[in-house]
Each structure stands twice: as structure tokens, then as C-alpha cells.
Design a protein around this motif. Structure first.
Motif, PDB file in Angstrom:
ATOM      1  N   SER A 440       0.799  -1.250  -0.165  1.00 44.36           N
ATOM      2  CA  SER A 440      -0.070  -0.061   0.062  1.00 44.36           C
ATOM      3  C   SER A 440       0.978   1.248  -0.228  1.00 44.36           C
ATOM      4  O   SER A 440       1.852   1.164   0.651  1.00 44.36           O
ATOM      5  N   ALA A 441       0.712   2.014  -0.938  1.00 45.25           N
ATOM      6  CA  ALA A 441       1.037   3.604  -0.901  1.00 45.25           C
ATOM      7  C   ALA A 441       1.021   4.127   0.491  1.00 45.25           C
ATOM      8  O   ALA A 441       2.100   4.644   0.888  1.00 45.25           O
ATOM      9  N   SER A 442      -0.041   4.166   1.018  1.00 42.46           N
ATOM     10  CA  SER A 442      -0.329   5.201   2.206  1.00 42.46           C
ATOM     11  C   SER A 442       0.194   4.464   3.592  1.00 42.46           C
ATOM     12  O   SER A 442       0.814   5.248   4.371  1.00 42.46           O
ATOM     13  N   THR A 443      -0.160   3.187   3.727  1.00 41.29           N
ATOM     14  CA  THR A 443       0.226   2.253   4.928  1.00 41.29           C
ATOM     15  C   THR A 443       1.388   1.502   4.803  1.00 41.29           C
ATOM     16  O   THR A 443       1.691   0.845   5.915  1.00 41.29           O
ATOM     17  N   SER A 444       1.839   1.193   3.568  1.00 36.63           N
ATOM     18  CA  SER A 444       3.013   0.322   3.521  1.00 36.63           C
ATOM     19  C   SER A 444       2.719  -0.990   4.131  1.00 36.63           C
ATOM     20  O   SER A 444       3.642  -1.725   4.618  1.00 36.63           O
ATOM     21  N   GLU A 445       1.497  -1.393   3.950  1.00 36.02           N
ATOM     22  CA  GLU A 445       0.849  -2.760   4.548  1.00 36.02           C
ATOM     23  C   GLU A 445       0.604  -3.797   3.244  1.00 36.02           C
ATOM     24  O   GLU A 445       0.324  -3.220   2.302  1.00 36.02           O
ATOM     25  N   MET A 446       0.487  -4.719   3.448  1.00 35.90           N
ATOM     26  CA  MET A 446       0.219  -5.876   2.546  1.00 35.90           C
ATOM     27  C   MET A 446      -1.252  -6.218   2.765  1.00 35.90           C
ATOM     28  O   MET A 446      -1.941  -6.629   1.752  1.00 35.90           O
ATOM     29  N   SER A 447      -1.663  -5.823   3.936  1.00 34.85           N
ATOM     30  CA  SER A 447      -3.141  -6.803   4.137  1.00 34.85           C
ATOM     31  C   SER A 447      -4.214  -6.014   3.481  1.00 34.85           C
ATOM     32  O   SER A 447      -5.365  -6.168   3.458  1.00 34.85           O
ATOM     33  N   LYS A 448      -3.853  -4.810   3.151  1.00 27.65           N
ATOM     34  CA  LYS A 448      -4.929  -3.693   2.205  1.00 27.65           C
ATOM     35  C   LYS A 448      -4.542  -4.248   0.905  1.00 27.65           C
ATOM     36  O   LYS A 448      -3.810  -3.523   0.165  1.00 27.65           O
ATOM     37  N   ARG A 449      -5.563  -5.281   0.452  1.00 31.13           N
ATOM     38  CA  ARG A 449      -5.464  -5.854  -0.995  1.00 31.13           C
ATOM     39  C   ARG A 449      -6.292  -5.484  -1.846  1.00 31.13           C
ATOM     40  O   ARG A 449      -7.355  -4.922  -1.616  1.00 31.13           O
ATOM     41  N   TYR A 450      -5.705  -4.766  -2.934  1.00 28.85           N
ATOM     42  CA  TYR A 450      -6.570  -4.441  -4.341  1.00 28.85           C
ATOM     43  C   TYR A 450      -6.710  -5.488  -5.631  1.00 28.85           C
ATOM     44  O   TYR A 450      -7.553  -5.138  -6.285  1.00 28.85           O
ATOM     45  N   GLY A 451      -5.875  -6.558  -5.461  1.00 27.59           N
ATOM     46  CA  GLY A 451      -5.653  -7.132  -6.560  1.00 27.59           C
ATOM     47  C   GLY A 451      -6.851  -8.314  -7.088  1.00 27.59           C
ATOM     48  O   GLY A 451      -7.628  -8.690  -6.261  1.00 27.59           O
ATOM     49  N   PHE A 452      -6.660  -8.515  -8.281  1.00 28.01           N
ATOM     50  CA  PHE A 452      -7.497  -9.632  -8.916  1.00 28.01           C
ATOM     51  C   PHE A 452      -6.712 -11.087  -8.480  1.00 28.01           C
ATOM     52  O   PHE A 452      -7.032 -12.221  -8.830  1.00 28.01           O
ATOM     53  N   ILE A 453      -5.209 -10.634  -8.482  1.00 20.48           N
ATOM     54  CA  ILE A 453      -4.414 -11.694  -8.151  1.00 20.48           C
ATOM     55  C   ILE A 453      -3.837 -12.011  -6.824  1.00 20.48           C
ATOM     56  O   ILE A 453      -3.175 -10.606  -6.129  1.00 20.48           O
ATOM     57  N   TYR A 454      -4.107 -12.728  -5.851  1.00 24.05           N
ATOM     58  CA  TYR A 454      -3.799 -12.799  -4.296  1.00 24.05           C
ATOM     59  C   TYR A 454      -2.271 -13.212  -4.256  1.00 24.05           C
ATOM     60  O   TYR A 454      -1.787 -14.048  -4.897  1.00 24.05           O
ATOM     61  N   VAL A 455      -1.390 -12.364  -3.438  1.00 30.09           N
ATOM     62  CA  VAL A 455      -0.053 -12.991  -3.342  1.00 30.09           C
ATOM     63  C   VAL A 455       0.304 -13.307  -1.919  1.00 30.09           C
ATOM     64  O   VAL A 455      -0.224 -12.354  -0.717  1.00 30.09           O
ATOM     65  N   ASP A 456       0.688 -14.313  -1.720  1.00 31.94           N
ATOM     66  CA  ASP A 456       0.913 -14.952  -0.349  1.00 31.94           C
ATOM     67  C   ASP A 456       2.210 -14.296   0.536  1.00 31.94           C
ATOM     68  O   ASP A 456       3.203 -14.802   0.339  1.00 31.94           O
ATOM     69  N   GLN A 457       1.804 -13.174   0.891  1.00 28.83           N
ATOM     70  CA  GLN A 457       2.829 -12.586   1.770  1.00 28.83           C
ATOM     71  C   GLN A 457       2.355 -11.405   2.914  1.00 28.83           C
ATOM     72  O   GLN A 457       1.270 -10.875   2.606  1.00 28.83           O
ATOM     73  N   ASP A 458       2.627 -11.269   4.124  1.00 26.29           N
ATOM     74  CA  ASP A 458       2.128 -10.610   5.022  1.00 26.29           C
ATOM     75  C   ASP A 458       2.939  -9.282   5.054  1.00 26.29           C
ATOM     76  O   ASP A 458       3.670  -9.084   4.441  1.00 26.29           O
ATOM     77  N   ASN A 459       2.430  -8.499   5.906  1.00 27.36           N
ATOM     78  CA  ASN A 459       3.106  -7.095   6.288  1.00 27.36           C
ATOM     79  C   ASN A 459       4.468  -7.103   6.402  1.00 27.36           C
ATOM     80  O   ASN A 459       5.008  -5.884   6.297  1.00 27.36           O
ATOM     81  N   TYR A 460       5.129  -8.033   6.907  1.00 28.92           N
ATOM     82  CA  TYR A 460       6.464  -7.953   7.374  1.00 28.92           C
ATOM     83  C   TYR A 460       7.219  -8.794   6.447  1.00 28.92           C
ATOM     84  O   TYR A 460       8.535  -8.822   6.336  1.00 28.92           O
ATOM     85  N   GLY A 461       6.756  -8.908   5.072  1.00 29.87           N
ATOM     86  CA  GLY A 461       7.608  -9.752   4.030  1.00 29.87           C
ATOM     87  C   GLY A 461       7.515 -11.206   4.328  1.00 29.87           C
ATOM     88  O   GLY A 461       8.217 -11.835   3.413  1.00 29.87           O
ATOM     89  N   ASN A 462       6.729 -11.908   5.118  1.00 31.68           N
ATOM     90  CA  ASN A 462       6.990 -13.206   5.357  1.00 31.68           C
ATOM     91  C   ASN A 462       5.623 -14.127   4.520  1.00 31.68           C
ATOM     92  O   ASN A 462       4.664 -13.424   4.008  1.00 31.68           O
ATOM     93  N   GLY A 463       6.112 -15.097   3.892  1.00 36.24           N
ATOM     94  CA  GLY A 463       5.056 -15.841   2.878  1.00 36.24           C
ATOM     95  C   GLY A 463       5.722 -16.464   1.743  1.00 36.24           C
ATOM     96  O   GLY A 463       6.945 -16.253   1.502  1.00 36.24           O
ATOM     97  N   SER A 464       5.019 -17.191   0.965  1.00 35.14           N
ATOM     98  CA  SER A 464       5.623 -18.095  -0.036  1.00 35.14           C
ATOM     99  C   SER A 464       5.656 -17.182  -1.400  1.00 35.14           C
ATOM    100  O   SER A 464       6.254 -17.555  -2.175  1.00 35.14           O
ATOM    101  N   LEU A 465       4.947 -16.122  -1.457  1.00 36.26           N
ATOM    102  CA  LEU A 465       5.100 -15.232  -2.633  1.00 36.26           C
ATOM    103  C   LEU A 465       4.288 -15.995  -3.537  1.00 36.26           C
ATOM    104  O   LEU A 465       4.073 -15.420  -5.053  1.00 36.26           O
ATOM    105  N   GLU A 466       3.458 -17.068  -3.464  1.00 37.65           N
ATOM    106  CA  GLU A 466       2.780 -17.618  -4.540  1.00 37.65           C
ATOM    107  C   GLU A 466       1.508 -16.781  -4.647  1.00 37.65           C
ATOM    108  O   GLU A 466       0.956 -16.072  -4.019  1.00 37.65           O
TER     109      GLU A 466
END
Length: 488
Positions: A440-466
Motif C-alpha cells: 500500500s502507498a499510504s500504509t505500507s502494508e500488504m493486508s490492504k489488498r487491491y488485486g485480482f491476484i492474491y500474493v501470499d505475503q504478510d505485512n512483514y514480508g513473510n510468505g511463499s509469494l505464490e
């Protein structure tokens, strides 16, 4: 009589929009320099408390970060690893049927410090590969030259865009990429949401608030330099890529008066002039409007110009206006009016509208209003290059992701786009923000999701990135296939 059954024209550019600092990652690979976006630290809601979200950064904070006295998380450094996964992501965009993909070039990949004479070849080569991949699927690139980032060195050493020297550095950067990609890119945007130079001086103009005497004065001066740089960029592209189209970009907001009190209407007019029209008046009409000259006089703001600046602005105006649209705003002259915290521009709560999970007021009809106002005023093509809904998404046990709220949001806005076309607005394209989950531009978080495609990553960069297709993925594919006719 005009045919009132007008719909999206043949060749309408459907796609999605991203920014380098929110998707690429690889912030220190292949010669890339630090950018202003790399200094923006994530803060959880718990850490932030009642304080409003801000992505402004001071000089003192940057010094702490560079001296490793800040152990925070900087999500715009890792993005969603598009730098290494661009082929996979572009293939997914192609599967949806994208006609166009909006992306930005990271200035600090091309000129790591911003003031070099020679570019970084590895950075240029990366975008060659991206554009080649897009061409493979017949997806047109729409490229933003400056999207909420600039080489950090230009902010620390020169004071950001307040320093006139940055104009020449930006034009040198622009000419470098124009020459490199002249056969690959025909649609360009100079500055993303150029009005951010006033609302977020660090983000939009590289200004460090603790190193200037008057932030408002510095911001307007920086904005003038961006106007001149933008016009000179137009001059350059017309020589280097004569068949290209280049536009400005505005964070557009429809502003309603709270009541029919004439004072509210006047306040609404003034805010819309300063929030919207000022920037496009200069970049499309080619001169500073009189209402801003009065504002400068009454607020003791003095814009330092060179003798040729006004003629440069007049001669090199934009081919089209691109805009982001997310919300409308209500303004009131009453001191006790109930405010809305989530809106980008503040404002009063609108009792007729719903809000997103982040407090943004949802108003599809206002998109039609702002499209009509801009087209009536300028009579140049319009391009919606950002529009979308940030929301929490959940992966079900079977791997599916149901996001009917996103489909509903986009459907209602596309319906109003169609109405604007019937009104006579020349609308050439729509790139939703962002087609894949990103930072996110404003909050720099990942949990505020906009996409048609889900990316497996949390706010701290953890996840598979699938990457996973959401329900909206299949819906948007159908919208594009039908050229906006099938919105079910």
C-alpha cells in the motif's frame, strides 16, 4: 441527434496499474540506488495508535535509518518481488486479456544517485526484458516516469524538487529512457498524482520538512519545477518519439458542499480549484490560473521563475489527462461538522455513502461527475489509470478467494464510466489499481489488498509469494472480453 447508445469504443484500453516501489523489490540489486520510497517504514495499527497514517519522512528519520538506528520493516524495499517474477505476473495479466499495463520506471535503477551522467545499464536492461515480455502478449506498456519516488541522494543533497537543478536531472533521465525504449513504449505519464507535492511533500517532491523554513512555500516552488520539467519532457519526447502520447496525472476528487449555504458552495469551489484544476490548468491550458495568483498573494507565497518558464509551459502542453479516482469529498464551513478520517483529503462524512474498511467513502457517481468536469474544461482525452478497492481478503480451505465486494465496487464504477461516455466524454482507457496485491502507498502494508491476484505475503514480508487467482480475476477477464458490456 447523437447516438445515446454509446458504449466503450473499439480499442478501449483495459488493464491494470502498478508502481515500481510497490511491486519490484530488489531495492539494492543490479546497481539500483536508494530511493525516497525505500525510507518509508511500516507501522502497524497498534504501533500507530490514534495517530493518522502518514508516509512523510524527515531528514532526521532518514539519518537514523542510514545509521541503522531504526530496526523497522521497509516493505517498499521488498515489494512483491516483481523484479524476479515479472514473467509469471505478466502471463497472468495476459490471461485476463489486458490491453495495457501501467507501470513505472524506478528512477534510481537508471541513475542510482540521480545526478550521474551515464545510466546504469543493468537497470535499463531490466525494463527491456519487461517490455519484451509485454510485447509477447500484445500488451501495451503505459509508463510513469516518476511514481512517488526519486533517488534519495536528490532529496538529501539537493533538497528534492525545490532545487531547480533537479529539472535538468529529470529531463536527462527522461531522455535516456525515451531513447532506449522509443520502439517499445508509446504511452507515457510524467508525474504520478502531481498534486501530491502539496499533500505529501516528501512523497511527491522529496522535501524534508525539518530542513526547510516554510513547507508550503517549498512545496509550491517544487511543484513549479515539476511543471517545467514535465513541459520540457514533452518537448523532448516529441523529438525522440514523434508518434508517442504523453499525459499528466491527477489524483482527482469530486468535492460537494455540505449544504446549499453559499459559503459552503464557495468553499467547495475553492477546494476543487486547488485540489484538481490548478495542476491541469497549468499542464493542459499552459498557464497559471488567476485564482492561484490570488491564493499566492494572500498566503505570501512567491514562485521563483526563470524568464522562459511561462513560454515553456505554454508551448509544451499534454496530450491527455490521466487520473486516479477513489472517493469523493464533502466540505463544510461549520466548525462542528463530523470529519471522515479515512479520506485522502479529509473532509466531512457523507451520510449517503458507504465506506471501505479503511474509511474511504465509496461514490461511483462522483467518477462520472469528475470525468464530465475535466472533459468539459479541457476537451482532451481522459484516461482512468487508478481505481480500486483496498480490502481484507481470505483464502478458503480449497484455495479459492471470494471477493464479491471488489467486483461490486468495480462494476458500479465501470457503469458510471459508460454513462460518462454517453455524456460525450472521450475516455480512452481504464487501468484498475492494482491488478495484483502490492504494498500500500499510504500504509505500507500488504493486508490492504487491491488485486485480482492474491500474493501470499504478510505485512512483514513473510510468505511463499505464490500467486492465486481471486474470483474477481475471472470477472475482470469477462469484462475485458466483452469490452465492458458483461458486468455480471
Amino acid at each position: 441527434m447523437q447516438d445515446m447508445n454509446l458504449t466503450f469504443p473499439e480499442g478501449f484500453l483495459w488493464g491494470g496499474a502498478t508502481a515500481a516501489n510497490q511491486i519490484e523489490g530488489a531495492y539494492n540489486e543490479d546497481g539500483k540506488g536508494l530511493s525516497t520510497a525505500d525510507m518509508v517504514c511500516y507501522q502497524s495499527k497498534e504501533e500507530r495508535g490514534d495517530r493518522p497514517v502518514t508516509y512523510e519522512v524527515t531528514g532526521a528519520q532518514i539519518e537514523e535509518i542510514l545509521n541503522k538506528k531504526n530496526s523497522g520493516v521497509f516493505p517498499k524495499r521488498f515489494g512483491i518481488d516483481f523484479y524476479h517474477r515479472y514473467k509469471e505476473d505478466i502471463a497472468l495479466f495476459a490471461e485476463m486479456g489486458f490491453k495495457v499495463f501501467r507501470l513505472s520506471i524506478a528512477w534510481s535503477r537508471i541513475f542510482p544517485n540521480g545526478d550521474e551522467k551515464e545510466p546504469n545499464e543493468a537497470g535499463l536492461a531490466f525494463y527491456d526484458k519487461v517490455f519484451n515480455e509485454l510485447e509477447k502478449y500484445n500488451i501495451l506498456p503505459l509508463v510513469t516516469l516518476s511514481h512517488y519516488e526519486m533517488p534519495l541522494n536528490l532529496s538529501l543533497k539537493y533538497g528534492g524538487w525545490e532545487n531547480r537543478k533537479v529539472i535538468d536531472m529529470f529531463v536527462h533521465y527522461a531522455e535516456t529512457v525515451f531513447k532506449r525504449y522509443k520502439d517499445k513504449v508509446k504511452y507515457w505519464i510524467t508525474f504520478n498524482e502531481i498534486n501530491a507535492a502539496l499533500t505529501s511533500p516528501y512523497t511527491g517532491a522529496g522535501i524534508l520538512a525539518d530542513r526547510v523554513d516554510n513547507v508550503q512555500q517549498s512545496s509550491f516552488q517544487a511543484l513549479h519545477h515539476q511543471f517545467v520539467a514535465s513541459a520540457l519532457t514533452v518537448k523532448s519526447i516529441r523529438k525522440i518519439i514523434p508518434d508517442a502520447k504523453i499525459g499528466c496525472m491527477l489524483s482527482a476528487v469530486t468535492i460537494y458542499p455540505e449544504t446549499c449555504n453559499p459559503k459552503d458552495s464557495l468553499d467547495s469551489l475553492k477546494k476543487e480549484q486547488k485540489s484538481n484544476h490548478f495542476y491541469t490548468d497549468v499542464q493542459v491550458r499552459g498557464y497559471y490560473p488567476n485564482y492561484m495568483k490570488r491564493f499566492f498573494l494572500e498566503n505570501n507565497i512567491e514562485i521563483k521563475k526563470e524568464p522562459k518558464d511561462d513560454s515553456i509551459l505554454k508551448e509544451y502542453t499534454m496530450d491527455f489527462i490521466s487520473l486516479s479516482y477513489y472517493m469523493s469529498l464533502v466540505t463544510s464551513t461549520k466548525n462542528d461538522a463530523k470529519k471522515v478520517s479515512g479520506n485522502l483529503f479529509g473532509g466531512v462524512k457523507n451520510p449517503y455513502l458507504e465506506q471501505s474498511e479503511w474509511g474511504w467513502q465509496i461514490d461511483p457517481i462522483a467518477l462520472r461527475i469528475i470525468l464530465n468536469r475535466l472533459y468539459d474544461r479541457y476537451q482532451v482525452p481522459l484516461f482512468i489509470v487508478e481505481n480500486g478497492l483496498g480490502a481484507y481478503d481470505k483464502i478458503e480451505e480449497d484455495g479459492s478467494i471470494h471477493d464479491p465486494y471488489r467486483i461490486d465496487y468495480l462494476r458500479k464504477h465501470i457503469e458510471q464510466m459508460k454513462e460518462a461516455i454517453k455524456d460525450g466524454v472521450e475516455l480512452i482507457g481504464y487501468t484498475s489499481w492494482g491488478p495484483i496485491d502490492l504494498i500500500s502507498a499510504s500504509t505500507s502494508e500488504m493486508s490492504k489488498r487491491y488485486g485480482f491476484i492474491y500474493v501470499d505475503q504478510d505485512n512483514y514480508g513473510n510468505g511463499s509469494l505464490e500467486r492465486y487467482r481471486k474470483e474477481s480475476f475471472h470477472w475482470y477477464k469477462k469484462v475485458i472480453e466483452s469490452n465492458g458490456e458483461d458486468l455480471t
